[in-house]
Motif scaffolding. Structure first.
Motif, mmCIF file in Angstrom:
data_model
loop_
_atom_site.group_PDB
_atom_site.id
_atom_site.type_symbol
_atom_site.label_atom_id
_atom_site.label_comp_id
_atom_site.label_asym_id
_atom_site.label_seq_id
_atom_site.Cartn_x
_atom_site.Cartn_y
_atom_site.Cartn_z
ATOM 1 N N ASN A 1 3.196 -5.322 6.447
ATOM 2 C CA ASN A 1 2.475 -5.676 5.236
ATOM 3 C C ASN A 1 1.242 -4.795 5.078
ATOM 4 O O ASN A 1 0.987 -3.889 5.876
ATOM 5 C CB ASN A 1 2.086 -7.153 5.241
ATOM 6 C CG ASN A 1 1.294 -7.538 6.475
ATOM 7 O OD1 ASN A 1 0.842 -6.668 7.226
ATOM 8 N ND2 ASN A 1 1.128 -8.827 6.697
ATOM 9 N N ARG A 2 0.435 -5.077 4.056
ATOM 10 C CA ARG A 2 -0.725 -4.249 3.742
ATOM 11 C C ARG A 2 -1.778 -4.336 4.841
ATOM 12 O O ARG A 2 -2.461 -3.348 5.139
ATOM 13 C CB ARG A 2 -1.314 -4.694 2.397
ATOM 14 C CG ARG A 2 -2.379 -3.780 1.826
ATOM 15 C CD ARG A 2 -2.788 -4.266 0.439
ATOM 16 N NE ARG A 2 -3.705 -3.336 -0.205
ATOM 17 C CZ ARG A 2 -5.018 -3.382 -0.093
ATOM 18 N NH1 ARG A 2 -5.580 -4.332 0.655
ATOM 19 N NH2 ARG A 2 -5.788 -2.499 -0.722
ATOM 20 N N ARG B 1 -3.105 2.881 5.624
ATOM 21 C CA ARG B 1 -4.293 2.297 4.993
ATOM 22 C C ARG B 1 -5.471 2.292 5.955
ATOM 23 O O ARG B 1 -6.619 2.516 5.555
ATOM 24 C CB ARG B 1 -3.987 0.881 4.517
ATOM 25 C CG ARG B 1 -5.164 0.169 3.880
ATOM 26 C CD ARG B 1 -4.743 -1.188 3.340
ATOM 27 N NE ARG B 1 -5.905 -1.951 2.886
ATOM 28 C CZ ARG B 1 -6.630 -2.749 3.657
ATOM 29 N NH1 ARG B 1 -6.285 -2.899 4.938
ATOM 30 N NH2 ARG B 1 -7.662 -3.406 3.171
ATOM 31 N N LYS B 2 -5.224 2.072 7.250
ATOM 32 C CA LYS B 2 -6.301 2.083 8.229
ATOM 33 C C LYS B 2 -6.898 3.478 8.388
ATOM 34 O O LYS B 2 -8.096 3.628 8.662
ATOM 35 C CB LYS B 2 -5.789 1.566 9.575
ATOM 36 C CG LYS B 2 -5.425 0.088 9.564
ATOM 37 C CD LYS B 2 -4.902 -0.354 10.904
ATOM 38 C CE LYS B 2 -4.551 -1.837 10.889
ATOM 39 N NZ LYS B 2 -4.019 -2.291 12.195
ATOM 40 N N LEU B 3 -6.049 4.521 8.238
ATOM 41 C CA LEU B 3 -6.538 5.898 8.343
ATOM 42 C C LEU B 3 -7.099 6.426 7.044
ATOM 43 O O LEU B 3 -7.598 7.558 6.984
ATOM 44 C CB LEU B 3 -5.403 6.808 8.821
ATOM 45 C CG LEU B 3 -4.867 6.537 10.231
ATOM 46 C CD1 LEU B 3 -3.695 7.437 10.534
ATOM 47 C CD2 LEU B 3 -5.973 6.729 11.262
ATOM 48 N N GLY B 4 -6.987 5.659 5.975
ATOM 49 C CA GLY B 4 -7.499 6.082 4.685
ATOM 50 C C GLY B 4 -6.659 7.117 3.981
ATOM 51 O O GLY B 4 -7.166 7.866 3.140
ATOM 52 N N TRP C 1 0.819 -1.214 0.000
ATOM 53 C CA TRP C 1 0.000 0.000 0.000
ATOM 54 C C TRP C 1 0.853 1.264 0.000
ATOM 55 O O TRP C 1 0.722 2.126 -0.859
ATOM 56 C CB TRP C 1 -0.949 -0.016 1.199
ATOM 57 C CG TRP C 1 -1.817 1.211 1.324
ATOM 58 C CD1 TRP C 1 -1.588 2.305 2.085
ATOM 59 C CD2 TRP C 1 -3.057 1.453 0.655
ATOM 60 N NE1 TRP C 1 -2.590 3.216 1.956
ATOM 61 C CE2 TRP C 1 -3.515 2.711 1.078
ATOM 62 C CE3 TRP C 1 -3.816 0.718 -0.253
ATOM 63 C CZ2 TRP C 1 -4.709 3.261 0.624
ATOM 64 C CZ3 TRP C 1 -4.999 1.264 -0.691
ATOM 65 C CH2 TRP C 1 -5.438 2.515 -0.278
ATOM 66 N N CYS C 2 1.765 1.341 0.974
ATOM 67 C CA CYS C 2 2.593 2.547 1.096
ATOM 68 C C CYS C 2 4.035 2.321 0.679
ATOM 69 O O CYS C 2 4.840 3.249 0.756
ATOM 70 C CB CYS C 2 2.552 3.064 2.533
ATOM 71 S SG CYS C 2 3.338 1.959 3.729
ATOM 72 N N LYS C 3 4.396 1.099 0.288
ATOM 73 C CA LYS C 3 5.747 0.739 -0.121
ATOM 74 C C LYS C 3 6.746 0.863 1.016
ATOM 75 O O LYS C 3 7.957 0.907 0.781
ATOM 76 C CB LYS C 3 6.213 1.577 -1.317
ATOM 77 C CG LYS C 3 5.256 1.582 -2.508
ATOM 78 C CD LYS C 3 4.950 0.184 -2.985
ATOM 79 C CE LYS C 3 3.969 0.205 -4.145
ATOM 80 N NZ LYS C 3 3.595 -1.158 -4.588
ATOM 81 N N GLY C 4 6.270 0.906 2.251
ATOM 82 C CA GLY C 4 7.174 0.932 3.398
ATOM 83 C C GLY C 4 7.648 -0.462 3.766
ATOM 84 O O GLY C 4 7.135 -1.471 3.267
ATOM 85 N N GLN C 5 8.636 -0.543 4.642
ATOM 86 C CA GLN C 5 9.231 -1.820 5.021
ATOM 87 C C GLN C 5 8.816 -2.198 6.439
ATOM 88 O O GLN C 5 8.286 -1.387 7.196
ATOM 89 C CB GLN C 5 10.763 -1.753 4.913
ATOM 90 C CG GLN C 5 11.269 -1.559 3.487
ATOM 91 C CD GLN C 5 12.790 -1.549 3.427
ATOM 92 O OE1 GLN C 5 13.467 -1.450 4.451
ATOM 93 N NE2 GLN C 5 13.325 -1.638 2.221
ATOM 94 N N HIS C 6 9.055 -3.480 6.745
ATOM 95 C CA HIS C 6 8.838 -4.060 8.077
ATOM 96 C C HIS C 6 7.353 -4.174 8.439
ATOM 97 O O HIS C 6 7.016 -4.336 9.603
ATOM 98 C CB HIS C 6 9.576 -3.260 9.156
ATOM 99 C CG HIS C 6 11.050 -3.124 8.901
ATOM 100 N ND1 HIS C 6 11.930 -4.190 8.956
ATOM 101 C CD2 HIS C 6 11.797 -2.036 8.560
ATOM 102 C CE1 HIS C 6 13.152 -3.761 8.674
ATOM 103 N NE2 HIS C 6 13.097 -2.461 8.427
#
Length: 362
Positions: A302-303, A309-312, A295-300
């Motif tokens: 998952n989606r 993603r939870k905050l929209g 979703w955000c391409k961040g590490q450590h």
């Protein structure tokens, strides 16, 4: 393991003590990982001559000098075929016989002592009967089927050998650019495969062909169907039901104290990651792999566990570290709006949450 080795040497001083190479590799791969090192370790263990072992150990030293030093600390007569004794006629590198027997009595091991012994005895009664029937109905010839299959395989490889007789049963055999000395009278070969197993190697089969001697005639008697029939020749007689046993005045045998452990007791051996087979071969371990959020391409994370993603929050706008800002808007006062999320309009995870957003007025 540290106490088992001196114990075997003390209790059985004349016996040969070998290691299981699969368990040896388990200890090896804790320090040295990789498919190349694994294959080279097995190549060293399968070396049937000292010269071949030295070549394979030098190849291991080229791959990893620390792995070579680790293997040199192990006594070679415990895991390398080149240093095995030729008396037992066995070159097995694994303890599969013990593993198969443990699997064979797996269900019986869960029973009380008397019931366990009765179950194992019943399994052996059936096994002995099936082996006797198998020999009489299915086997033909003087040699056991698996030994005959190995002998036929060596006979095919013997077509690549060139034999030069020297006399008195001694031959020089050229095979793939390497010379081997074979003595059919003493049943020895420089490759030592004939010495270790008693089954003529491809070099020995080529020499036996030259002398018109059938290879089956030089096999040890332990590989004959006659010996196999003697092993399973006697029958295990069944016992009467325990209700008809004679009662004695001996001490009452009590079961051991049972301690219930946490969780379900395991029944199968926990396999190593390299032992788990998939449709395309052994499954590779994901240990040490850094996961990336889709979703955000961040590490450590998952989606499913992404906080944005939870905050929209839009990941594209959030991921822009240098947004383009209109200089004409910088002088305006920001307008602070507070949005209260009611309990009946959102999920339980964001109930009574306050989302504060800063917006510029146009």
């Amino acid at each position: 393991m540290q106490g088992l080795i001196p114990a075997v040497q003390q209790v059985f001083p004349e016996s040969e003590h070998r290691f299981c190479v699969r368990h040896l590799y388990q200890n090896f791969q804790e320090h040295f990982k990789g498919e190349n090192l694994k294959n080279q370790l097995w190549a060293c263990a399968r070396s049937s001559s000292v010269q071949q072992w030295n070549i394979n150990m030098e190849a291991m030293k080229v791959l990893d000098s620390d792995a070579h030093a680790w293997l040199e600390k192990m006594p070679p007569n415990t895991w390398v075929r080149a240093f095995f004794s030729t008396f037992p006629k066995c070159d097995i590198l694994l303890n599969n016989s013990c593993e198969v027997f443990n699997k064979y009595i797996l269900d019986a091991r869960e029973l009380p002592i008397l019931s366990m012994l009765e179950r194992i005895k019943g399994q052996l009664i059936t096994r002995f009967y099936n082996k006797q029937k198998e020999v009489n109905d299915n086997w033909t010839g003087p040699v056991c089927p698996k030994i005959r299959k190995k002998l036929l395989k060596n006979s095919d490889y013997a077509n690549l050998c060139y034999v030069m007789p020297s006399g008195k049963g001694i031959f020089q055999v050229q095979c793939k650019g390497v010379d081997y000395n074979v003595d059919i009278c003493n049943k020895t070969c420089d490759c030592r495969r004939w010495d270790l197993t008693g089954i003529p190697c491809n070099h020995a089969v080529a020499c036996l062909r030259h002398e018109r001697i059938p290879a089956e005639e030089v096999l040890p008697i332990c590989y004959s169907t006659k010996t196999f029939s003697k092993v399973y020749g006697f029958n295990i007689m069944p016992c009467a039901d325990k209700n008809s046993w004679e009662k004695t005045n001996g001490p009452k045998v009590l079961p051991p104290v049972y301690e219930k452990k946490v969780g379900r007791p395991p029944k199968s051996r926990r396999k190593q990651p390299h032992e788990v087979q998939g449709k395309d071969g052994p499954k590779m371990s994901r240990h040490g792999v850094i996961i990336t959020c889709s979703w955000c391409k961040g590490q450590h994370h998952n989606r499913a566990g992404c906080s944005l993603r939870k905050l929209g929050v839009n990941p594209i706008a959030h991921s822009n570290p240098n947004p383009v800002i209109d200089e004409n808007v910088l002088d305006d006062e920001p307008v602070i709006t507070q949005v209260i999320v009611l309990p009946h309009t959102c999920s339980h995870s964001v109930t009574n949450a306050f989302i504060i957003s800063y917006m510029h007025a146009f």
